[in-house]
Enzyme design. Structure first.
Site, mmCIF file in Angstrom:
data_model
loop_
_atom_site.group_PDB
_atom_site.id
_atom_site.type_symbol
_atom_site.label_atom_id
_atom_site.label_comp_id
_atom_site.label_asym_id
_atom_site.label_seq_id
_atom_site.Cartn_x
_atom_site.Cartn_y
_atom_site.Cartn_z
ATOM 1 N N HIS A 75 0.825 -1.230 -0.023
ATOM 2 C CA HIS A 75 0.038 -0.020 -0.003
ATOM 3 C C HIS A 75 0.789 1.297 0.150
ATOM 4 O O HIS A 75 1.959 1.333 0.928
ATOM 5 C CB HIS A 75 -0.867 -0.088 1.265
ATOM 6 C CG HIS A 75 -2.113 -0.978 1.073
ATOM 7 N ND1 HIS A 75 -3.097 -0.960 2.052
ATOM 8 C CD2 HIS A 75 -2.303 -2.145 0.328
ATOM 9 C CE1 HIS A 75 -4.094 -1.721 1.575
ATOM 10 N NE2 HIS A 75 -3.764 -2.501 0.599
ATOM 11 N N TYR A 204 -9.201 5.416 7.445
ATOM 12 C CA TYR A 204 -9.198 6.055 8.903
ATOM 13 C C TYR A 204 -10.240 7.048 8.989
ATOM 14 O O TYR A 204 -10.254 8.232 8.375
ATOM 15 C CB TYR A 204 -7.870 6.513 9.437
ATOM 16 C CG TYR A 204 -6.792 5.434 9.500
ATOM 17 C CD1 TYR A 204 -6.060 5.131 8.396
ATOM 18 C CD2 TYR A 204 -6.551 4.978 10.832
ATOM 19 C CE1 TYR A 204 -4.909 4.036 8.602
ATOM 20 C CE2 TYR A 204 -5.717 3.842 11.191
ATOM 21 C CZ TYR A 204 -4.806 3.544 9.977
ATOM 22 O OH TYR A 204 -3.960 2.579 9.949
ATOM 23 N N LYS A 300 1.566 0.338 14.982
ATOM 24 C CA LYS A 300 3.165 0.454 15.412
ATOM 25 C C LYS A 300 3.560 -0.821 16.165
ATOM 26 O O LYS A 300 4.821 -0.984 16.075
ATOM 27 C CB LYS A 300 3.374 1.750 15.909
ATOM 28 C CG LYS A 300 3.335 3.026 15.052
ATOM 29 C CD LYS A 300 4.396 2.762 13.910
ATOM 30 C CE LYS A 300 4.197 3.840 12.706
ATOM 31 N NZ LYS A 300 4.521 3.150 11.590
ATOM 32 N N TYR A 388 3.981 6.989 9.398
ATOM 33 C CA TYR A 388 3.086 5.869 8.925
ATOM 34 C C TYR A 388 4.153 4.693 8.537
ATOM 35 O O TYR A 388 4.037 3.595 8.570
ATOM 36 C CB TYR A 388 2.249 6.139 8.219
ATOM 37 C CG TYR A 388 0.774 5.019 8.072
ATOM 38 C CD1 TYR A 388 -0.087 5.206 9.061
ATOM 39 C CD2 TYR A 388 0.997 4.050 7.404
ATOM 40 C CE1 TYR A 388 -0.994 4.311 8.971
ATOM 41 C CE2 TYR A 388 0.046 3.260 7.337
ATOM 42 C CZ TYR A 388 -0.933 3.093 8.304
ATOM 43 O OH TYR A 388 -2.184 2.226 8.317
HETATM 44 C C1 PHB Z 1 -5.635 -3.977 11.201
HETATM 45 O O1 PHB Z 1 -5.403 -4.376 10.050
HETATM 46 O O2 PHB Z 1 -5.875 -4.634 12.097
HETATM 47 C C2 PHB Z 1 -5.164 -2.743 11.364
HETATM 48 C C3 PHB Z 1 -4.621 -1.742 10.680
HETATM 49 C C4 PHB Z 1 -4.236 -0.709 10.706
HETATM 50 C C5 PHB Z 1 -4.378 0.058 12.236
HETATM 51 C C6 PHB Z 1 -4.560 -0.918 12.923
HETATM 52 C C7 PHB Z 1 -5.212 -2.345 12.828
HETATM 53 O O3 PHB Z 1 -3.973 1.217 12.340
#
Ligand code: PHB
Ligand code: APR
Length: 400
Positions: A75, A204, A300, A388
């Site tokens: 990604h 998000y 993280k 990130y």
């Molecule tokens: C997840 O795929 O479980 C996941 C992905 C991103 C995050 C937290 C959990 O920030």
């Protein structure tokens, strides 16, 4: 009663312990892993699934990168949803070509377990009463019960990779440890479902009803979360109630595109930030969740565990190979520098995206202003993107 000896006794067969064992083995250093649970139980725990490039590199170094490269989803961006629309953060462009790989922690753990098994290395599952001894001297050992009998494992070093609730950190004398903690006033309700992801990247979402996250495990398996009150019990949440709440927190286009289905797993996790300092006491090293916890926003946790293991494996290889204690002496400081950066980022991202019960409309207005700034300022977007995808280990010759 059996008495054994190894070079490094590793407590905990989560990703931190398994990865450390694998890296040490590749450098000719012997280890034994002692784990409280059974292997199936360890694999049953669902955790986050976003790997930084440096974590993928370390898994390659450990010889377990093949399936990750074949099945992991690369990604180059994430989407932030707020005010009824989505805004893409183009991490790939903002970080000069970096990306993350979406690959579940469960799969990382499975790959490491299989590699360890294939090499014929010892993992003692279902070990109880694990206790650490004499790590402040030169001859540490651990004792445990397994199969009804008592065992002693003598070693040069102990690696405490036994998570937040483990025995390693708890064995450090009171007064030798400083802890820092923040508990957030909400949890995440997560479900796993065999449905196609609503978007090809993670969403998000900041919404007046609370935070939501659309993540995935594969092109046919999704992992979705909604912020929920800490008091909620998972039994209160039917699949239909979850899907309705998630849909209500997404922008109209995503809400329309959302494909629902029966959940395969459903659980609630609290959110906390926690750091224990220092991370080394004589011949005991803490690594991963045993030393620090971050809230899952930004994923993280596993990456930090890998960062600790990178420093620890290099320090031990230097000790046995070059007879130098420089890496060992620097271990705690080196880890903690990265730990605090990830703690800060996870706290910031959590604060920006969630509904806080006590900040009211003023807090919401500030979040909206910051989100608007974030998606329109290249400088602010870059700060998000570089955190990130993960901080580099070295910048201009200096450790970061
Ligand atoms: C997840 O795929 O479980 C996941 C992905 C991103 C995050 C937290 C959990 O920030
Ligand atoms: N004796 C032996 N093993 C123990 C003990 C004990 N007293 N206590 C805990 N353990 C084991 C647990 O059963 C678990 O399998 O230690 C292991 C720790 O694994 P994790 O909790 O997965 O921690 P870690 O390997 O540091 O991985 C960090 O996990 O929580 C996530 O976000 C975090 O992704 C990050 C990763």
């Amino acid at each position: 009663m059996s008495i054994q000896r190894t070079q490094v006794a590793i407590i905990g067969a989560g990703p931190a312990g398994l990865l450390l064992g694998q890296l040490l083995h590749r450098a000719g250093i012997a280890s034994v892993i002692v784990e409280r649970q059974g292997g199936e139980y360890v694999l049953g725990r669902i955790r986050a699934g976003v790997l930084e490039q440096t974590t993928c590199d370390l898994l390659d170094e450990a010889g377990v990168g093949a399936r990750l490269h074949a099945e992991g989803l690369v990604h180059g961006g994430i989407e932030l949803a707020f005010g009824g629309a989505r805004h893409r953060i183009d991490m790939h462009t903002l970080t000069a070509g970096k990306h993350v790989t979406v690959y579940g922690q469960t799969e990382v753990t499975r790959d490491l377990m299989e590699a360890r098994h294939a090499e014929g290395l010892t993992t003692v599952y279902e070990a109880s009463d694990v206790a650490l001894h004499d790590f402040d001297g030169t001859h540490p050992c651990i004792t445990y019960t397994h199969g009804g009998s008592a065992h002693t494992l003598h070693c040069d070093f102990i690696a405490g990779c036994d998570g937040y609730h483990g025995v390693s950190r708890a064995s450090v004398p009171e007064g030798a440890l400083r802890t820092f903690e923040k508990v957030y006033p909400f949890g995440w309700l997560g479900i796993l479902a065999d449905t196609p992801p609503v978007s090809h990247e993670l969403i998000y979402s900041n919404h007046a009803r609370g935070f939501a996250l659309c993540s995935m495990r594969s092109p046919t398996r999704t992992r979705y979360y909604v912020q929920c009150p800490l008091e909620d019990k998972v039994e209160q949440w039917s699949d239909a109630a979850f899907w309705d709440e998630l849909r209500a927190r997404l922008d109209p286009a995503a809400a329309e595109a959302l494909v629902t289905g029966p959940s395969i797993e459903k659980s609630i996790a609290p959110l906390r930030s926690f750091v224990a300092e220092p991370m080394r006491f004589g011949r005991l090293f803490l690594a991963g969740d045993a030393a620090h916890i971050v809230p899952p926003t930004g994923a993280k946790g596993l990456n930090l565990a890998a960062s600790d293991v990178r420093y620890l494996s290099r320090a031990l290889i230097e000790h046995y190979g070059d007879k130098s204690s420089a890496g060992i002496d620097h271990y705690s400081d080196a880890c903690l520098k990265r730990v605090w950066k990830a703690v800060r980022f996870s706290w910031w991202f959590t604060s920006l995206m969630h509904k806080f019960p006590d900040t009211g409309e003023f807090g919401q207005k500030l979040q909206q202003a910051e989100l608007d700034y974030l998606v329109h300022s290249r400088a602010a977007s870059t700060a998000l993107a570089e955190n990130y995808v993960g901080m580099p280990f070295e910048a201009a010759g200096h450790p970061v």
